[in-house]
Write a protein that holds these residues in place. Sequence first.
Motif, mmCIF file in Angstrom:
data_model
loop_
_atom_site.group_PDB
_atom_site.id
_atom_site.type_symbol
_atom_site.label_atom_id
_atom_site.label_comp_id
_atom_site.label_asym_id
_atom_site.label_seq_id
_atom_site.Cartn_x
_atom_site.Cartn_y
_atom_site.Cartn_z
ATOM 1 N N ALA A 75 0.844 11.860 5.366
ATOM 2 C CA ALA A 75 -0.673 12.120 5.634
ATOM 3 C C ALA A 75 -1.013 12.568 6.995
ATOM 4 O O ALA A 75 -1.840 13.452 7.290
ATOM 5 C CB ALA A 75 -1.551 11.212 4.762
ATOM 6 N N ILE A 76 -0.719 11.710 7.884
ATOM 7 C CA ILE A 76 -0.955 11.609 9.072
ATOM 8 C C ILE A 76 -0.339 12.989 9.550
ATOM 9 O O ILE A 76 -1.018 13.617 10.582
ATOM 10 C CB ILE A 76 -0.534 10.469 10.109
ATOM 11 N N ALA A 77 0.985 13.337 9.437
ATOM 12 C CA ALA A 77 1.464 14.364 10.083
ATOM 13 C C ALA A 77 0.852 15.604 9.706
ATOM 14 O O ALA A 77 0.961 16.523 10.559
ATOM 15 C CB ALA A 77 3.025 14.452 9.516
ATOM 16 N N HIS A 78 0.580 15.746 8.466
ATOM 17 C CA HIS A 78 -0.016 17.010 8.083
ATOM 18 C C HIS A 78 -1.457 17.250 8.707
ATOM 19 O O HIS A 78 -1.754 18.399 8.963
ATOM 20 C CB HIS A 78 -0.211 17.130 6.597
ATOM 21 N N GLY A 79 -2.166 16.098 8.866
ATOM 22 C CA GLY A 79 -3.628 16.108 9.504
ATOM 23 C C GLY A 79 -3.454 16.657 10.721
ATOM 24 O O GLY A 79 -4.141 17.462 11.349
ATOM 25 N N VAL A 80 -2.707 16.033 11.602
ATOM 26 C CA VAL A 80 -2.657 16.117 13.062
ATOM 27 C C VAL A 80 -1.992 17.604 13.511
ATOM 28 O O VAL A 80 -2.227 18.106 14.415
ATOM 29 C CB VAL A 80 -2.006 15.092 13.879
ATOM 30 N N ASN A 81 -0.969 17.792 12.439
ATOM 31 C CA ASN A 81 -0.040 19.066 12.772
ATOM 32 C C ASN A 81 -1.229 20.335 12.699
ATOM 33 O O ASN A 81 -1.177 21.404 13.438
ATOM 34 C CB ASN A 81 0.851 19.277 11.721
ATOM 35 N N ALA B 158 -8.476 17.305 10.698
ATOM 36 C CA ALA B 158 -7.510 16.128 10.489
ATOM 37 C C ALA B 158 -7.952 15.322 9.442
ATOM 38 O O ALA B 158 -6.997 14.706 8.892
ATOM 39 C CB ALA B 158 -7.732 15.379 12.014
ATOM 40 N N PHE B 159 -9.091 15.018 9.320
ATOM 41 C CA PHE B 159 -9.618 14.259 8.075
ATOM 42 C C PHE B 159 -9.206 14.872 6.848
ATOM 43 O O PHE B 159 -8.571 13.902 6.147
ATOM 44 C CB PHE B 159 -10.995 13.808 8.164
ATOM 45 N N TRP B 160 -9.633 15.946 6.480
ATOM 46 C CA TRP B 160 -9.361 16.433 5.294
ATOM 47 C C TRP B 160 -8.108 16.831 4.680
ATOM 48 O O TRP B 160 -7.633 16.517 3.565
ATOM 49 C CB TRP B 160 -10.394 17.468 4.885
ATOM 50 N N MET B 161 -7.450 17.061 5.679
ATOM 51 C CA MET B 161 -6.028 17.436 5.427
ATOM 52 C C MET B 161 -4.978 16.189 5.173
ATOM 53 O O MET B 161 -4.300 15.972 4.563
ATOM 54 C CB MET B 161 -5.052 18.081 6.470
ATOM 55 N N SER B 162 -5.236 15.140 5.950
ATOM 56 C CA SER B 162 -4.886 13.985 6.048
ATOM 57 C C SER B 162 -5.266 13.024 4.596
ATOM 58 O O SER B 162 -4.590 12.586 3.823
ATOM 59 C CB SER B 162 -5.024 12.849 6.890
ATOM 60 N N TYR B 163 -6.568 13.347 4.544
ATOM 61 C CA TYR B 163 -7.008 12.904 2.811
ATOM 62 C C TYR B 163 -6.536 13.743 1.825
ATOM 63 O O TYR B 163 -5.938 12.897 0.756
ATOM 64 C CB TYR B 163 -8.601 12.895 2.981
ATOM 65 N N GLY B 164 -6.211 14.746 1.854
ATOM 66 C CA GLY B 164 -5.578 15.405 0.617
ATOM 67 C C GLY B 164 -4.050 15.073 0.469
ATOM 68 O O GLY B 164 -3.830 14.985 -0.595
ATOM 69 N N TRP B 165 -3.347 14.999 1.604
ATOM 70 C CA TRP B 165 -2.065 14.523 1.551
ATOM 71 C C TRP B 165 -1.927 13.063 1.063
ATOM 72 O O TRP B 165 -0.995 12.683 0.395
ATOM 73 C CB TRP B 165 -1.211 14.837 2.754
ATOM 74 N N ALA C 38 -7.190 11.097 11.189
ATOM 75 C CA ALA C 38 -6.219 11.140 10.487
ATOM 76 C C ALA C 38 -5.851 9.816 9.936
ATOM 77 O O ALA C 38 -5.552 9.599 8.607
ATOM 78 C CB ALA C 38 -4.880 12.027 11.082
ATOM 79 N N ALA C 39 -5.693 8.613 10.729
ATOM 80 C CA ALA C 39 -5.516 7.296 10.286
ATOM 81 C C ALA C 39 -6.432 6.720 9.437
ATOM 82 O O ALA C 39 -6.005 6.141 8.446
ATOM 83 C CB ALA C 39 -5.384 6.629 11.553
ATOM 84 N N LEU C 40 -7.822 7.124 9.660
ATOM 85 C CA LEU C 40 -8.692 6.713 8.715
ATOM 86 C C LEU C 40 -8.696 7.359 7.366
ATOM 87 O O LEU C 40 -8.823 6.482 6.396
ATOM 88 C CB LEU C 40 -10.310 7.022 9.418
ATOM 89 N N ALA C 41 -8.454 8.664 7.282
ATOM 90 C CA ALA C 41 -8.060 9.079 5.987
ATOM 91 C C ALA C 41 -6.951 8.653 5.070
ATOM 92 O O ALA C 41 -7.023 8.574 4.122
ATOM 93 C CB ALA C 41 -8.025 10.695 6.374
ATOM 94 N N THR C 42 -5.829 8.324 6.109
ATOM 95 C CA THR C 42 -4.815 7.907 5.306
ATOM 96 C C THR C 42 -4.979 6.318 5.031
ATOM 97 O O THR C 42 -4.838 5.789 3.755
ATOM 98 C CB THR C 42 -3.706 7.566 6.494
ATOM 99 N N LEU C 43 -5.882 5.529 5.547
ATOM 100 C CA LEU C 43 -6.035 4.199 5.153
ATOM 101 C C LEU C 43 -6.899 4.190 3.865
ATOM 102 O O LEU C 43 -6.984 3.468 3.159
ATOM 103 C CB LEU C 43 -6.837 3.493 6.237
ATOM 104 N N ALA C 44 -7.724 5.298 3.693
ATOM 105 C CA ALA C 44 -8.606 5.325 2.853
ATOM 106 C C ALA C 44 -8.113 5.960 1.324
ATOM 107 O O ALA C 44 -8.583 5.459 0.302
ATOM 108 C CB ALA C 44 -10.021 6.284 2.970
ATOM 109 N N THR C 45 -6.886 6.383 1.594
ATOM 110 C CA THR C 45 -6.209 6.958 0.373
ATOM 111 C C THR C 45 -4.803 6.492 -0.067
ATOM 112 O O THR C 45 -4.528 6.666 -1.038
ATOM 113 C CB THR C 45 -6.042 8.647 0.596
ATOM 114 N N VAL C 46 -4.072 5.881 0.878
ATOM 115 C CA VAL C 46 -2.737 5.413 0.630
ATOM 116 C C VAL C 46 -2.880 3.842 0.232
ATOM 117 O O VAL C 46 -3.390 3.196 1.193
ATOM 118 C CB VAL C 46 -1.994 5.907 1.735
ATOM 119 N N ASP C 47 -1.949 3.533 -0.675
ATOM 120 C CA ASP C 47 -1.779 2.081 -0.975
ATOM 121 C C ASP C 47 -1.191 1.292 -0.008
ATOM 122 O O ASP C 47 -0.472 1.990 0.919
ATOM 123 C CB ASP C 47 -0.669 1.914 -2.184
ATOM 124 N N GLY C 48 -1.442 0.059 0.434
ATOM 125 C CA GLY C 48 -1.225 -0.729 1.419
ATOM 126 C C GLY C 48 0.409 -1.082 1.647
ATOM 127 O O GLY C 48 0.847 -0.601 2.964
#
Length: 293
Positions: free
Chosen positions: A72-78, A29-36, A137-147
């Motif tokens: 990012a969230i969708a790919h991670g959790v899916n 969940a983390f790395w897929m969301s982080y990558g996307w 997934a949300a943590l990974a998204t917050l770390a990589t996606v602009d606000g």
Amino acid sequence: MGRLIKAEFRKTLTLNTWWVLIIPLVLVAFWMSYGWGSATNDFVDYIGSGTAAEIAAAIGLDPGEFPVGLLAIAHGVNIAQLIPAIFGVFALAGEYRNKTITTTFLTAPNRVSALSAKMITYIVWGAMYGVLSFGVAALATLATVDGDRLPSGGQWLAALGGTILAYVLVTLFGIGVGAVLNKVTLAVILLLGYMLVLENVLVLLLWSTTDVLGGILPNGTANGIVGGIAADAFKLDSLNLPDNVDNMDKLGLQLAAGAPGVFSWWASALIFFAWTMVFFAGAWAANQRRDIT
């Protein structure tokens, strides 16, 4: 029923399966969301240029306003939802393998009560896995996606609700698959092979002939719950895309949303619920007749 449910929770907590599976769940969940999440800027650039820009203009969307964090969230959790499906396999198939199913059935008033308690227990487990997966997934998204590209408050809640719903259903789906096959190893191998490879190959190979397979087959509809929320936000699901959108452009855009062929998140939820009930009903019927001696 309360005592049976308590017994089921004790049973699962005494095994290592529940926490061992958390490890790949969190990592995937983390790395897929982080990558996307890291790739969202490139995605926005793609949407804002070339043919994709024409499609965006045709459906009246400003690429700069896309809530790309949903991707990012969708790919991670899916991808991570395969974990609760595997956990579900152990619910009945694991008991037959470990020879504990006899005790389970003999200590309950009847098999219907035992299976109902197990279903309720694993619904709770699926929901807990869903909350954990979404949080990571949300943590990974917050770390990589602009606000300014993060989901809105309503979209965060929709993605959370969709994740919990999807994880509950895939857990029950795993129970059904495992119980019908009655072999843990076989069920896990077939489940992973189908979800990760076979169905995706079929969807891609037959896309030029029919683009509805991803919207009606189990893996596509399971992914389409959260992926459909992202697709709906982009107006990229099959119910919103205009008729003049090229078929391959539709494939590329919906793949980006993690749900090729998706009709809408609610349609995906209903169709996957039907798949879940087919397998769960098959498991229910099989275990009413299966010998436990």
